[in-house]
Design a protein around this motif. Structure first.
Motif, PDB file in Angstrom:
ATOM      1  N   HIS A 277      27.977   9.354  28.251  1.00 59.83           N
ATOM      2  CA  HIS A 277      28.351  10.412  27.315  1.00 59.83           C
ATOM      3  C   HIS A 277      28.663   9.863  25.928  1.00 59.83           C
ATOM      4  N   CYS A 278      27.845   8.923  25.486  1.00 57.90           N
ATOM      5  CA  CYS A 278      27.904   8.415  24.117  1.00 57.90           C
ATOM      6  C   CYS A 278      26.656   8.888  23.379  1.00 57.90           C
ATOM      7  N   TRP A 279      26.615   8.694  22.074  1.00 60.38           N
ATOM      8  CA  TRP A 279      25.387   9.023  21.351  1.00 60.38           C
ATOM      9  C   TRP A 279      24.224   8.201  21.897  1.00 60.38           C
ATOM     10  N   TRP A 280      24.529   6.969  22.247  1.00 59.00           N
ATOM     11  CA  TRP A 280      23.542   6.105  22.885  1.00 59.00           C
ATOM     12  C   TRP A 280      24.290   5.261  23.909  1.00 59.00           C
ATOM     13  N   ASN A 281      23.918   5.421  25.184  1.00 62.53           N
ATOM     14  CA  ASN A 281      24.645   4.748  26.255  1.00 62.53           C
ATOM     15  C   ASN A 281      24.222   3.293  26.407  1.00 62.53           C
ATOM     16  N   PRO A 282      25.176   2.399  26.620  1.00 68.68           N
ATOM     17  CA  PRO A 282      24.850   0.967  26.694  1.00 68.68           C
ATOM     18  C   PRO A 282      23.927   0.599  27.847  1.00 68.68           C
ATOM     19  N   ILE A 283      23.897   1.405  28.885  1.00 66.43           N
ATOM     20  CA  ILE A 283      23.039   1.109  30.029  1.00 66.43           C
ATOM     21  C   ILE A 283      21.567   1.104  29.640  1.00 66.43           C
ATOM     22  N   ASN A 284      21.241   1.727  28.513  1.00 65.86           N
ATOM     23  CA  ASN A 284      19.849   1.826  28.074  1.00 65.86           C
ATOM     24  C   ASN A 284      19.347   0.582  27.341  1.00 65.86           C
ATOM     25  N   ALA A 285      20.198  -0.407  27.143  1.00 63.97           N
ATOM     26  CA  ALA A 285      19.761  -1.632  26.466  1.00 63.97           C
ATOM     27  C   ALA A 285      18.666  -2.321  27.286  1.00 63.97           C
ATOM     28  N   LYS A 286      17.556  -2.649  26.630  1.00 66.02           N
ATOM     29  CA  LYS A 286      16.424  -3.248  27.339  1.00 66.02           C
ATOM     30  C   LYS A 286      16.798  -4.562  28.011  1.00 66.02           C
ATOM     31  N   VAL A 287      17.703  -5.316  27.394  1.00 64.38           N
ATOM     32  CA  VAL A 287      18.073  -6.612  27.935  1.00 64.38           C
ATOM     33  C   VAL A 287      18.724  -6.492  29.313  1.00 64.38           C
ATOM     34  N   LEU A 288      19.231  -5.308  29.642  1.00 66.84           N
ATOM     35  CA  LEU A 288      19.926  -5.109  30.914  1.00 66.84           C
ATOM     36  C   LEU A 288      18.998  -4.654  32.041  1.00 66.84           C
ATOM     37  N   ARG A 289      17.779  -4.263  31.722  1.00 68.19           N
ATOM     38  CA  ARG A 289      16.883  -3.702  32.739  1.00 68.19           C
ATOM     39  C   ARG A 289      16.723  -4.585  33.980  1.00 68.19           C
ATOM     40  N   PRO A 290      16.460  -5.878  33.827  1.00 65.87           N
ATOM     41  CA  PRO A 290      16.291  -6.720  35.033  1.00 65.87           C
ATOM     42  C   PRO A 290      17.533  -6.752  35.912  1.00 65.87           C
ATOM     43  N   TYR A 291      18.683  -6.755  35.285  1.00 64.49           N
ATOM     44  CA  TYR A 291      19.949  -6.823  36.037  1.00 64.49           C
ATOM     45  C   TYR A 291      20.249  -5.492  36.719  1.00 64.49           C
ATOM     46  N   LEU A 292      19.892  -4.389  36.079  1.00 70.54           N
ATOM     47  CA  LEU A 292      20.065  -3.083  36.712  1.00 70.54           C
ATOM     48  C   LEU A 292      19.200  -2.973  37.961  1.00 70.54           C
TER      49      LEU A 292
ATOM     50  N   LYS B   3      27.181  -6.927  16.787  1.00 71.62           N
ATOM     51  CA  LYS B   3      27.037  -8.356  16.519  1.00 71.62           C
ATOM     52  C   LYS B   3      28.329  -9.131  16.821  1.00 71.62           C
ATOM     53  N   LYS B   4      29.435  -8.385  16.980  1.00 68.98           N
ATOM     54  CA  LYS B   4      30.744  -9.032  17.120  1.00 68.98           C
ATOM     55  C   LYS B   4      31.011  -9.573  18.523  1.00 68.98           C
ATOM     56  N   HIS B   5      30.423  -8.947  19.533  1.00 69.27           N
ATOM     57  CA  HIS B   5      30.693  -9.349  20.915  1.00 69.27           C
ATOM     58  C   HIS B   5      29.532  -8.922  21.793  1.00 69.27           C
ATOM     59  N   ASN B   6      29.564  -9.299  23.066  1.00 71.52           N
ATOM     60  CA  ASN B   6      28.470  -8.952  23.985  1.00 71.52           C
ATOM     61  C   ASN B   6      28.944  -8.185  25.206  1.00 71.52           C
ATOM     62  N   MET B   7      30.160  -7.614  25.137  1.00 70.10           N
ATOM     63  CA  MET B   7      30.683  -6.895  26.294  1.00 70.10           C
ATOM     64  C   MET B   7      29.773  -5.743  26.704  1.00 70.10           C
ATOM     65  N   HIS B   8      29.049  -5.171  25.764  1.00 68.11           N
ATOM     66  CA  HIS B   8      28.181  -4.020  26.032  1.00 68.11           C
ATOM     67  C   HIS B   8      26.820  -4.417  26.590  1.00 68.11           C
ATOM     68  N   VAL B   9      26.496  -5.735  26.590  1.00 71.38           N
ATOM     69  CA  VAL B   9      25.209  -6.201  27.131  1.00 71.38           C
ATOM     70  C   VAL B   9      25.378  -7.393  28.080  1.00 71.38           C
ATOM     71  N   ASP B  10      26.594  -7.700  28.442  1.00 74.36           N
ATOM     72  CA  ASP B  10      26.870  -8.834  29.321  1.00 74.36           C
ATOM     73  C   ASP B  10      26.538  -8.448  30.770  1.00 74.36           C
ATOM     74  N   PRO B  11      25.590  -9.107  31.401  1.00 76.43           N
ATOM     75  CA  PRO B  11      25.243  -8.777  32.794  1.00 76.43           C
ATOM     76  C   PRO B  11      26.440  -8.882  33.742  1.00 76.43           C
ATOM     77  N   ASP B  12      27.369  -9.758  33.419  1.00 82.53           N
ATOM     78  CA  ASP B  12      28.564  -9.892  34.254  1.00 82.53           C
ATOM     79  C   ASP B  12      29.524  -8.718  34.069  1.00 82.53           C
ATOM     80  N   ASN B  13      29.260  -7.888  33.089  1.00 82.10           N
ATOM     81  CA  ASN B  13      30.118  -6.733  32.823  1.00 82.10           C
ATOM     82  C   ASN B  13      29.414  -5.428  33.213  1.00 82.10           C
ATOM     83  N   LEU B  14      28.403  -5.542  34.042  1.00 79.49           N
ATOM     84  CA  LEU B  14      27.564  -4.388  34.371  1.00 79.49           C
ATOM     85  C   LEU B  14      28.339  -3.266  35.055  1.00 79.49           C
ATOM     86  N   ASP B  15      29.325  -3.615  35.876  1.00 79.75           N
ATOM     87  CA  ASP B  15      30.098  -2.588  36.570  1.00 79.75           C
ATOM     88  C   ASP B  15      30.861  -1.695  35.592  1.00 79.75           C
TER      89      ASP B  15
END
Length: 299
Positions: free
Chosen positions: A249-264, A230-242
Motif C-alpha cells: 500500500h505504497c505508491w510503489w511497493n518495495p517487493i517490485n524491485a527487480k533485484v529481489l525477483r530471484p529471492y522471491l 541511496k542511503k541504505h539497502n533495507m528495502h532491497v536486502d534479501p535478508d530483510n525479505l520477511d
C-alpha cells in the motif's frame, strides 16, 4: 407580572449554569494543565491558561442547556451539525491496549518491526493524547522499519505530523516505509514542511492520499524518497525479505524491485507480485495485510 418574573428567573438560572460550567472548565484546566491538546487550543483560539471567563462554544452551550435553550425548531435547522463532545485527557493513555503498544515500542518487540497502528488503535477517533504517547515511545524505538499511521483524523494533526518528522529524522530511527494516508486535518503548509524534512530521513517508500496533498507536492515527495534509496539497502536486502513483503500500500511497493525477483522465487513469495489486493493497487477489490489491521486508503 408572574410571566415576567418567570422569564427573569429562567434567564438567571441559565446564566448561573453557564457560569458554573466555565468554573468547572477552569478547574479542569488546572488539573490537566500539563497535558493540553490540540482540541483545547482550538476552543480558546490560543494556548495558555483558561480562566472562569473562558468563552463557551455553541456546542458546549447546547450540551449544558439542552431543551432549556435549544428547542426542537433550532435542532431541525439545516445549519445545526452534531459534533462530538468528547474531550481526550490523560486517562486515555492508561487504557490497556495503549499501554501494550507503548510497552512494545519501548522494548523493541518483534511486532513493532512492521507497525500497523490500526491493529492496536482501532478507533479512528483516537485522540491526540494517545497518538502523542505513541510518538514519544516511537522516538525511543530502534527496530521499527515500517509505520502505518493512516486514517487518524482526530489524533493526527499539524503538531503530530511535525512530531513524526522529528522521530523519522533521528539517526537511530530505522523506519523506511510510511503510510500516512487519509489524514485530512493537516494544513498544506505542514505537508510542505514534512516533504522537505523527508530529505533528512530514511524513508524510501511511502503513501499519502492524493486528495490531502497537491499533485506537485506528491511528485516532489516521490523524488525525495527515490533519492533516499541511496542511503541504505533495507528495502532491497534479501535478508530483510520477511519485512519487505509486508510493506504494501505504497505508491510503489518495495517487493517490485527487480533485484529481489530471484529471492522471491527461491523463498516461494513470487506469487505476491500478482496479488493486487495484498499490494493495494488501484484496481484491487479489497484490503489485505500480512499482520492484521486495516491499511487505510488504497494508493
Amino acid at each position: 407580572d408572574d410571566s415576567h418574573n418567570e422569564i427573569i428567573g429562567a434567564k438567571e438560572n441559565t446564566e448561573k449554569r453557564l457560569y458554573a460550567e466555565r468554573l468547572r472548565r477552569a478547574e479542569r484546566h488546572e488539573l490537566f494543565s500539563d497535558s493540553s491538546s490540540d482540541e483545547e487550543e482550538e476552543e480558546t483560539g490560543q494556548g495558555g491558561s483558561k480562566g472562569p471567563a473562558a468563552t463557551l462554544t455553541e456546542a458546549e452551550v447546547r450540551a449544558i442547556l439542552g431543551e432549556d435553550y435549544y428547542g426542537s425548531d433550532h435542532r431541525s435547522s439545516s445549519r445545526w451539525v452534531r459534533r462530538s463532545a468528547r474531550q481526550p485527557n490523560r486517562s486515555a493513555t492508561d487504557a490497556k491496549h495503549v499501554r501494550k503498544l507503548v510497552d512494545k515500542l519501548h522494548m523493541n518487540d518483534a511486532d513493532m518491526v512492521v507497525l500497523k497502528l490500526k491493529k492496536y488503535l482501532s478507533d479512528p477517533d483516537t485522540p491526540t493524547v494517545v497518538i502523542n504517547a505513541m510518538l514519544e515511545a516511537l522516538a525511543k524505538n530502534t527496530n521499527c522499519e515500517a509505520l502505518y499511521i493512516q486514517n487518524f483524523n482526530e489524533g493526527v494533526k499539524d503538531e503530530q505530523v511535525m512530531q513524526l518528522l522529528s522521530v523519522l529524522q533521528r539517526p537511530e530511527c530505522r523506519i523506511w516505509c510510511l503510510n500516512i494516508g487519509e489524514t485530512y486535518n493537516v494544513q498544506h503548509r505542514t505537508w510542505e514542511k514534512f516533504a522537505r524534512g523527508l530529505k533528512k530521513t530514511k524513508i524510501t517508500h511511502m503513501y499519502a492520499s492524493e486528495h490531502t496533498i497537491s499533485t506537485a507536492l506528491k511528485d516532489y515527495i516521490r523524488d525525495v524518497i527515490r533519492d533516499n534509496r541511496k542511503k541504505h539497502n533495507m528495502h532491497v536486502d534479501p535478508d530483510n525479505l520477511d519485512v519487505i513483503i509486508q510493506c504494501t500500500h505504497c505508491w510503489w511497493n518495495p517487493i517490485n524491485a527487480k533485484v529481489l525477483r530471484p529471492y522471491l522465487e527461491n523463498q516461494g513469495y513470487e506469487h505476491l507480485l500478482f496479488d493486487k489486493a495484498l499490494q493495494g493497487t488501484k484496481d484491487a477489490p479489497q484490503y489485505s495485510t500480512f499482520n492484521g489491521g486495516h491499511t487505510g486508503a488504497i494508493p
